[in-house]
Scaffold this motif. Structure first.
Motif, PDB file in Angstrom:
ATOM      1  N   LEU A  21       0.850  -1.187   0.000  1.00  0.00           N
ATOM      2  CA  LEU A  21       0.000   0.000   0.000  1.00  0.00           C
ATOM      3  C   LEU A  21       0.884   1.234   0.000  1.00  0.00           C
ATOM      4  CD1 LEU A  21      -2.616  -0.983   2.703  1.00  0.00           C
ATOM      5  CD2 LEU A  21      -3.037  -0.717   0.262  1.00  0.00           C
ATOM      6  N   ARG A  22       0.607   2.150  -0.899  1.00  0.00           N
ATOM      7  CA  ARG A  22       1.360   3.407  -0.924  1.00  0.00           C
ATOM      8  C   ARG A  22       0.692   4.451  -0.043  1.00  0.00           C
ATOM      9  NH1 ARG A  22       3.010   5.013  -7.076  1.00  0.00           N
ATOM     10  NH2 ARG A  22       4.332   3.228  -7.530  1.00  0.00           N
ATOM     11  N   GLU A  23      -0.623   4.442  -0.033  1.00  0.00           N
ATOM     12  CA  GLU A  23      -1.350   5.504   0.661  1.00  0.00           C
ATOM     13  C   GLU A  23      -2.744   5.019   1.010  1.00  0.00           C
ATOM     14  OE1 GLU A  23      -3.369   9.295  -1.295  1.00  0.00           O
ATOM     15  OE2 GLU A  23      -1.194   9.465  -1.265  1.00  0.00           O
ATOM     16  N   VAL A  24      -3.209   5.345   2.196  1.00  0.00           N
ATOM     17  CA  VAL A  24      -4.581   5.056   2.607  1.00  0.00           C
ATOM     18  C   VAL A  24      -5.120   6.298   3.299  1.00  0.00           C
ATOM     19  CG1 VAL A  24      -6.083   3.647   4.055  1.00  0.00           C
ATOM     20  CG2 VAL A  24      -4.137   2.599   2.920  1.00  0.00           C
ATOM     21  N   ARG A  25      -6.302   6.740   2.873  1.00  0.00           N
ATOM     22  CA  ARG A  25      -6.946   7.907   3.498  1.00  0.00           C
ATOM     23  C   ARG A  25      -8.383   7.544   3.863  1.00  0.00           C
ATOM     24  NH1 ARG A  25      -4.408  13.299   1.428  1.00  0.00           N
ATOM     25  NH2 ARG A  25      -2.461  12.464   0.631  1.00  0.00           N
ATOM     26  N   LEU A  26      -8.776   7.972   5.022  1.00  0.00           N
ATOM     27  CA  LEU A  26     -10.145   7.770   5.518  1.00  0.00           C
ATOM     28  C   LEU A  26     -10.730   9.143   5.838  1.00  0.00           C
ATOM     29  CD1 LEU A  26      -9.167   4.853   7.891  1.00  0.00           C
ATOM     30  CD2 LEU A  26     -10.400   4.621   5.736  1.00  0.00           C
ATOM     31  N   PRO A  27     -11.187   9.898   4.821  1.00  0.00           N
ATOM     32  CA  PRO A  27     -11.594  11.283   5.039  1.00  0.00           C
ATOM     33  C   PRO A  27     -12.927  11.476   5.769  1.00  0.00           C
ATOM     34  CG  PRO A  27     -11.922  10.688   2.753  1.00  0.00           C
ATOM     35  CD  PRO A  27     -11.224   9.528   3.411  1.00  0.00           C
ATOM     36  N   ARG A  62     -17.228   5.170  -1.874  1.00  0.00           N
ATOM     37  CA  ARG A  62     -18.112   6.321  -1.653  1.00  0.00           C
ATOM     38  C   ARG A  62     -19.348   5.868  -0.895  1.00  0.00           C
ATOM     39  NH1 ARG A  62     -16.693  10.706  -4.804  1.00  0.00           N
ATOM     40  NH2 ARG A  62     -15.055  10.217  -6.325  1.00  0.00           N
ATOM     41  N   ASP A  63     -19.876   6.774  -0.086  1.00  0.00           N
ATOM     42  CA  ASP A  63     -21.077   6.469   0.690  1.00  0.00           C
ATOM     43  C   ASP A  63     -22.336   6.827  -0.100  1.00  0.00           C
ATOM     44  OD1 ASP A  63     -21.300   9.248   0.878  1.00  0.00           O
ATOM     45  OD2 ASP A  63     -20.767   9.311   3.011  1.00  0.00           O
ATOM     46  N   ASP A  64     -23.486   6.748   0.564  1.00  0.00           N
ATOM     47  CA  ASP A  64     -24.779   7.033  -0.072  1.00  0.00           C
ATOM     48  C   ASP A  64     -24.864   8.438  -0.660  1.00  0.00           C
ATOM     49  OD1 ASP A  64     -25.918   4.509   0.662  1.00  0.00           O
ATOM     50  OD2 ASP A  64     -26.174   5.276   2.687  1.00  0.00           O
ATOM     51  N   ASP A  65     -24.112   9.376  -0.079  1.00  0.00           N
ATOM     52  CA  ASP A  65     -24.125  10.766  -0.544  1.00  0.00           C
ATOM     53  C   ASP A  65     -23.095  11.028  -1.644  1.00  0.00           C
ATOM     54  OD1 ASP A  65     -26.115  11.428   1.357  1.00  0.00           O
ATOM     55  OD2 ASP A  65     -24.579  11.715   2.902  1.00  0.00           O
ATOM     56  N   GLY A  66     -22.361   9.986  -2.045  1.00  0.00           N
ATOM     57  CA  GLY A  66     -21.335  10.149  -3.074  1.00  0.00           C
ATOM     58  C   GLY A  66     -20.027  10.701  -2.535  1.00  0.00           C
ATOM     59  N   GLU A  67     -19.906  10.797  -1.211  1.00  0.00           N
ATOM     60  CA  GLU A  67     -18.688  11.307  -0.594  1.00  0.00           C
ATOM     61  C   GLU A  67     -17.668  10.185  -0.427  1.00  0.00           C
ATOM     62  OE1 GLU A  67     -18.109  14.497   0.136  1.00  0.00           O
ATOM     63  OE2 GLU A  67     -20.089  15.080  -0.589  1.00  0.00           O
ATOM     64  N   VAL A  68     -16.406  10.490  -0.681  1.00  0.00           N
ATOM     65  CA  VAL A  68     -15.341   9.503  -0.524  1.00  0.00           C
ATOM     66  C   VAL A  68     -15.134   9.226   0.961  1.00  0.00           C
ATOM     67  CG1 VAL A  68     -12.885   9.026  -0.887  1.00  0.00           C
ATOM     68  CG2 VAL A  68     -14.201  10.161  -2.676  1.00  0.00           C
ATOM     69  N   VAL A  69     -15.196   7.932   1.330  1.00  0.00           N
ATOM     70  CA  VAL A  69     -14.950   7.530   2.716  1.00  0.00           C
ATOM     71  C   VAL A  69     -13.638   6.771   2.847  1.00  0.00           C
ATOM     72  CG1 VAL A  69     -17.391   7.533   3.355  1.00  0.00           C
ATOM     73  CG2 VAL A  69     -16.354   5.436   2.489  1.00  0.00           C
ATOM     74  N   LEU A  70     -13.096   6.308   1.712  1.00  0.00           N
ATOM     75  CA  LEU A  70     -11.799   5.639   1.717  1.00  0.00           C
ATOM     76  C   LEU A  70     -11.153   5.838   0.354  1.00  0.00           C
ATOM     77  CD1 LEU A  70     -10.678   2.355   3.184  1.00  0.00           C
ATOM     78  CD2 LEU A  70     -10.316   2.677   0.756  1.00  0.00           C
ATOM     79  N   SER A  71      -9.864   6.122   0.381  1.00  0.00           N
ATOM     80  CA  SER A  71      -9.085   6.253  -0.847  1.00  0.00           C
ATOM     81  C   SER A  71      -7.751   5.565  -0.597  1.00  0.00           C
ATOM     82  CB  SER A  71      -8.866   7.726  -1.172  1.00  0.00           C
ATOM     83  OG  SER A  71      -8.021   7.875  -2.288  1.00  0.00           O
ATOM     84  N   GLU A  72      -7.295   4.768  -1.572  1.00  0.00           N
ATOM     85  CA  GLU A  72      -6.011   4.099  -1.396  1.00  0.00           C
ATOM     86  C   GLU A  72      -5.294   3.918  -2.722  1.00  0.00           C
ATOM     87  OE1 GLU A  72      -6.405   0.239   0.371  1.00  0.00           O
ATOM     88  OE2 GLU A  72      -7.522  -0.563  -1.294  1.00  0.00           O
TER      89      GLU A  72
END
Length: 87
Positions: A21-27, A62-72
């Protein structure tokens, strides 16, 4: 995310190994009952002399609202020619 990748993407791929894994984000937090939608894009690839390829994948949930909840960003090694390696 890893389980979703294995079930939805890698199950039919000629995957040899995950390299890291290079990068993991949980915004944003994920709430109980949320429906998550995932997407994986190949952002880099390098064919190696061994007859395989090293890929860099960018995955998002993405969640129900289309918002990113995890990016990797992750690196994987896969066989070329569409044949799955022996497991």
């Amino acid at each position: 995310m890893q389980r979703l990748l294995v079930d939805g993407v890698f199950a039919d791929a000629a995957m040899i190994a995950g390299r890291g894994l290079r990068e993991v984000r949980l915004p944003r937090p994920v709430r109980p009952g949320a429906t998550l939608t995932g997407q994986v894009t190949v952002t880099e690839h390098r064919v190696r002399a061994a007859g395989d390829a090293q890929l860099v994948l960018h995955g998002t949930l993405r969640d129900d609202d289309g918002e990113v909840v995890l990016s990797e960003l992750l690196e994987v090694l896969c066989a070329l020619g569409g044949s799955r390696p022996d497991r």
